[in-house]
Design a protein around this motif. Sequence first.
Motif, PDB file in Angstrom:
ATOM      1  N   GLU A 265       0.809  -1.216   0.000  1.00  0.00           N
ATOM      2  CA  GLU A 265       0.000   0.000   0.000  1.00  0.00           C
ATOM      3  C   GLU A 265       0.843   1.267   0.000  1.00  0.00           C
ATOM      4  OE1 GLU A 265      -2.600  -0.628   3.310  1.00  0.00           O
ATOM      5  OE2 GLU A 265      -3.362  -2.490   2.427  1.00  0.00           O
ATOM      6  N   ARG A 266       2.108   1.145   0.335  1.00  0.00           N
ATOM      7  CA  ARG A 266       3.030   2.279   0.206  1.00  0.00           C
ATOM      8  C   ARG A 266       3.027   2.826  -1.220  1.00  0.00           C
ATOM      9  NH1 ARG A 266       9.386   0.863   0.517  1.00  0.00           N
ATOM     10  NH2 ARG A 266      10.284   2.825  -0.250  1.00  0.00           N
ATOM     11  N   PHE A 267       2.790   1.940  -2.198  1.00  0.00           N
ATOM     12  CA  PHE A 267       2.746   2.335  -3.609  1.00  0.00           C
ATOM     13  C   PHE A 267       1.312   2.296  -4.138  1.00  0.00           C
ATOM     14  CE2 PHE A 267       7.021   0.379  -3.058  1.00  0.00           C
ATOM     15  CZ  PHE A 267       7.773   1.532  -3.249  1.00  0.00           C
ATOM     16  N   ALA A 268       0.370   2.722  -3.331  1.00  0.00           N
ATOM     17  CA  ALA A 268      -1.048   2.641  -3.706  1.00  0.00           C
ATOM     18  C   ALA A 268      -1.339   3.372  -5.008  1.00  0.00           C
ATOM     19  CB  ALA A 268      -1.913   3.203  -2.578  1.00  0.00           C
ATOM     20  N   THR A 269      -0.686   4.509  -5.228  1.00  0.00           N
ATOM     21  CA  THR A 269      -0.980   5.286  -6.439  1.00  0.00           C
ATOM     22  C   THR A 269      -0.433   4.619  -7.697  1.00  0.00           C
ATOM     23  OG1 THR A 269       1.006   6.632  -6.015  1.00  0.00           O
ATOM     24  CG2 THR A 269      -1.101   7.492  -5.219  1.00  0.00           C
ATOM     25  N   GLU A 270       0.483   3.664  -7.549  1.00  0.00           N
ATOM     26  CA  GLU A 270       1.044   2.964  -8.711  1.00  0.00           C
ATOM     27  C   GLU A 270       0.421   1.593  -8.938  1.00  0.00           C
ATOM     28  OE1 GLU A 270       3.418   6.239  -7.755  1.00  0.00           O
ATOM     29  OE2 GLU A 270       3.145   4.510  -6.414  1.00  0.00           O
ATOM     30  N   ARG A 271      -0.412   1.136  -8.030  1.00  0.00           N
ATOM     31  CA  ARG A 271      -0.929  -0.229  -8.144  1.00  0.00           C
ATOM     32  C   ARG A 271      -1.783  -0.435  -9.393  1.00  0.00           C
ATOM     33  NH1 ARG A 271      -3.120  -2.434  -2.322  1.00  0.00           N
ATOM     34  NH2 ARG A 271      -1.440  -3.927  -1.953  1.00  0.00           N
ATOM     35  N   ALA A 272      -2.616   0.533  -9.747  1.00  0.00           N
ATOM     36  CA  ALA A 272      -3.495   0.368 -10.912  1.00  0.00           C
ATOM     37  C   ALA A 272      -2.680   0.179 -12.186  1.00  0.00           C
ATOM     38  CB  ALA A 272      -4.434   1.559 -11.053  1.00  0.00           C
ATOM     39  N   GLU A 273      -1.627   0.957 -12.346  1.00  0.00           N
ATOM     40  CA  GLU A 273      -0.779   0.815 -13.528  1.00  0.00           C
ATOM     41  C   GLU A 273      -0.093  -0.548 -13.542  1.00  0.00           C
ATOM     42  OE1 GLU A 273       2.961   3.076 -15.770  1.00  0.00           O
ATOM     43  OE2 GLU A 273       2.099   3.914 -13.931  1.00  0.00           O
ATOM     44  N   SER A 274       0.374  -1.014 -12.380  1.00  0.00           N
ATOM     45  CA  SER A 274       0.994  -2.336 -12.311  1.00  0.00           C
ATOM     46  C   SER A 274      -0.020  -3.432 -12.638  1.00  0.00           C
ATOM     47  CB  SER A 274       1.599  -2.570 -10.926  1.00  0.00           C
ATOM     48  OG  SER A 274       2.766  -1.810 -10.744  1.00  0.00           O
ATOM     49  N   LEU A 275      -1.277  -3.248 -12.223  1.00  0.00           N
ATOM     50  CA  LEU A 275      -2.314  -4.227 -12.544  1.00  0.00           C
ATOM     51  C   LEU A 275      -2.508  -4.331 -14.053  1.00  0.00           C
ATOM     52  CD1 LEU A 275      -4.504  -6.190 -11.565  1.00  0.00           C
ATOM     53  CD2 LEU A 275      -6.052  -4.233 -11.361  1.00  0.00           C
ATOM     54  N   ASP A 276      -2.490  -3.196 -14.744  1.00  0.00           N
ATOM     55  CA  ASP A 276      -2.619  -3.209 -16.208  1.00  0.00           C
ATOM     56  C   ASP A 276      -1.452  -3.960 -16.845  1.00  0.00           C
ATOM     57  OD1 ASP A 276      -4.956  -1.748 -16.099  1.00  0.00           O
ATOM     58  OD2 ASP A 276      -3.981   0.181 -16.484  1.00  0.00           O
ATOM     59  N   VAL A 277      -0.249  -3.701 -16.349  1.00  0.00           N
ATOM     60  CA  VAL A 277       0.934  -4.389 -16.880  1.00  0.00           C
ATOM     61  C   VAL A 277       0.829  -5.895 -16.633  1.00  0.00           C
ATOM     62  CG1 VAL A 277       3.432  -4.671 -16.645  1.00  0.00           C
ATOM     63  CG2 VAL A 277       2.431  -2.375 -16.639  1.00  0.00           C
ATOM     64  N   ALA A 278       0.438  -6.276 -15.428  1.00  0.00           N
ATOM     65  CA  ALA A 278       0.343  -7.700 -15.091  1.00  0.00           C
ATOM     66  C   ALA A 278      -0.693  -8.406 -15.948  1.00  0.00           C
ATOM     67  CB  ALA A 278       0.009  -7.852 -13.610  1.00  0.00           C
ATOM     68  N   ARG A 279      -1.803  -7.758 -16.206  1.00  0.00           N
ATOM     69  CA  ARG A 279      -2.832  -8.387 -17.049  1.00  0.00           C
ATOM     70  C   ARG A 279      -2.336  -8.546 -18.476  1.00  0.00           C
ATOM     71  NH1 ARG A 279      -8.001  -5.814 -14.051  1.00  0.00           N
ATOM     72  NH2 ARG A 279      -8.519  -7.680 -12.838  1.00  0.00           N
ATOM     73  N   ARG A 280      -1.549  -7.592 -18.953  1.00  0.00           N
ATOM     74  CA  ARG A 280      -0.970  -7.739 -20.291  1.00  0.00           C
ATOM     75  C   ARG A 280       0.016  -8.905 -20.318  1.00  0.00           C
ATOM     76  NH1 ARG A 280       3.620  -5.776 -21.814  1.00  0.00           N
ATOM     77  NH2 ARG A 280       3.691  -4.063 -20.306  1.00  0.00           N
ATOM     78  N   LEU A 281       0.820  -9.041 -19.288  1.00  0.00           N
ATOM     79  CA  LEU A 281       1.761 -10.163 -19.207  1.00  0.00           C
ATOM     80  C   LEU A 281       1.021 -11.498 -19.147  1.00  0.00           C
ATOM     81  CD1 LEU A 281       4.269  -8.655 -16.614  1.00  0.00           C
ATOM     82  CD2 LEU A 281       4.686  -8.968 -19.064  1.00  0.00           C
ATOM     83  N   ALA A 282      -0.053 -11.545 -18.357  1.00  0.00           N
ATOM     84  CA  ALA A 282      -0.853 -12.766 -18.276  1.00  0.00           C
ATOM     85  C   ALA A 282      -1.450 -13.118 -19.624  1.00  0.00           C
ATOM     86  CB  ALA A 282      -1.947 -12.601 -17.224  1.00  0.00           C
ATOM     87  N   ALA A 283      -1.905 -12.104 -20.355  1.00  0.00           N
ATOM     88  CA  ALA A 283      -2.502 -12.340 -21.676  1.00  0.00           C
ATOM     89  C   ALA A 283      -1.482 -12.933 -22.636  1.00  0.00           C
ATOM     90  CB  ALA A 283      -3.064 -11.040 -22.242  1.00  0.00           C
ATOM     91  N   THR A 284      -0.216 -12.554 -22.500  1.00  0.00           N
ATOM     92  CA  THR A 284       0.838 -13.109 -23.345  1.00  0.00           C
ATOM     93  C   THR A 284       0.950 -14.611 -23.171  1.00  0.00           C
ATOM     94  OG1 THR A 284       2.128 -11.054 -23.276  1.00  0.00           O
ATOM     95  CG2 THR A 284       3.326 -13.076 -23.805  1.00  0.00           C
ATOM     96  N   ILE A 285       0.967 -15.058 -21.914  1.00  0.00           N
ATOM     97  CA  ILE A 285       1.052 -16.499 -21.644  1.00  0.00           C
ATOM     98  C   ILE A 285      -0.232 -17.197 -22.027  1.00  0.00           C
ATOM     99  CG2 ILE A 285       1.054 -18.161 -19.730  1.00  0.00           C
ATOM    100  CD1 ILE A 285       3.381 -16.716 -18.537  1.00  0.00           C
ATOM    101  N   ASN A 286      -1.372 -16.598 -21.717  1.00  0.00           N
ATOM    102  CA  ASN A 286      -2.655 -17.242 -22.009  1.00  0.00           C
ATOM    103  C   ASN A 286      -2.871 -17.402 -23.512  1.00  0.00           C
ATOM    104  OD1 ASN A 286      -3.248 -17.552 -19.331  1.00  0.00           O
ATOM    105  ND2 ASN A 286      -4.560 -15.754 -19.189  1.00  0.00           N
ATOM    106  N   ALA A 287      -2.447 -16.420 -24.302  1.00  0.00           N
ATOM    107  CA  ALA A 287      -2.593 -16.520 -25.748  1.00  0.00           C
ATOM    108  C   ALA A 287      -1.756 -17.676 -26.292  1.00  0.00           C
ATOM    109  CB  ALA A 287      -2.179 -15.214 -26.418  1.00  0.00           C
ATOM    110  N   ARG A 288      -0.582 -17.845 -25.726  1.00  0.00           N
ATOM    111  CA  ARG A 288       0.281 -18.946 -26.146  1.00  0.00           C
ATOM    112  C   ARG A 288      -0.326 -20.284 -25.754  1.00  0.00           C
ATOM    113  NH1 ARG A 288       4.571 -16.829 -24.260  1.00  0.00           N
ATOM    114  NH2 ARG A 288       5.024 -18.147 -22.446  1.00  0.00           N
ATOM    115  N   GLY A 289      -0.962 -20.323 -24.570  1.00  0.00           N
ATOM    116  CA  GLY A 289      -1.611 -21.547 -24.118  1.00  0.00           C
ATOM    117  C   GLY A 289      -2.777 -21.937 -24.990  1.00  0.00           C
TER     118      GLY A 289
END
Length: 304
Positions: free
Chosen positions: A275-299
């Motif tokens: 929570e120290r980085f609360a203002t950056e969490r939303a942007e990190s969530l977007d990045v993580a979902r894009r990374l997940a989509a990369t693996i899921n598309a390959r699957g």
Amino acid sequence: MAVITHVGFNVTAGDGDLTRLEQSLAQIADLGADVAELSLFGHDLIAGGRVIEGRAKALAEICAKFPLRYTAHGQIVSNFMDPVNLDRHKAVAGAMLELCERVGATVLVQHCGSSIIGTAPYRQAVDRMEREALAEMAEIAKGRGVRIAFENIFAVKPDEYRQSPAEIAETVRAVAHPNLVGLIDFGHAYIEGTRLGLDWREEVRTMAQVTGHLHLHDNFGLPYTMSEFFHPSESVALGIGDLHLPLGWGDIPFDDIFAEIDILPGTALIMEIGERFATERAESLDVARRLAATINARGVAAAA
């Protein structure tokens, strides 16, 4: 079935105040995350290896308020290479598996063990002790409907023995239990690779084959050449240590890594970004979902 099925954040460890836990879960839910990883070690839920009933009920009631899936993090100090306290470590892990079942958490994170470097026969003995404990706990986890996720850590002392990610993959294969999977912590792998002079990307690729849980946060792969800082921001400024930064603040090449690893279906991706980085969490969530989509598309392509 998607390979990475849910993406979210860990809950910041508290001081036993469950109202703070509820606030932390509310923040994660408000971000639109799918999952929260409960810091079971930080909420005074277990005493002497036994679940505290009243607090367990309160935990379950709080978790039920939010449209989230749950995973859980076990004791940070849990160590199945510790012969003196092994029975206590196992008792606490068993109690945490009970808590997982009660709140519907599908994963319990277990840190890999730590010991002195010792001789080769000594390392083999502590490895064997850890594997036997993991097999025992995985069978208990099976009865609770939980998977144990075995996490790679880094050493902080010159004479400290920790298994590398590739060695953790060997442990998971040796135990060969369906309720035991690997957990790649990319930041930890980066630091340990630097410390030992390993090809940490190759280590991660090897561990990925048995991995069913992920921890993401950023750093610069620098071991603790300093350990005392007046303020946590000073370690960030220097780039030293296990910083748990928002994605993109360090230099871990997540896009390249996610393009080259294959992991097990049903994996959760947890960002350990507090929570120290609360203002950056939303942007990190977007990045993580894009990374997940990369693996899921390959699957999906592999299954077609």
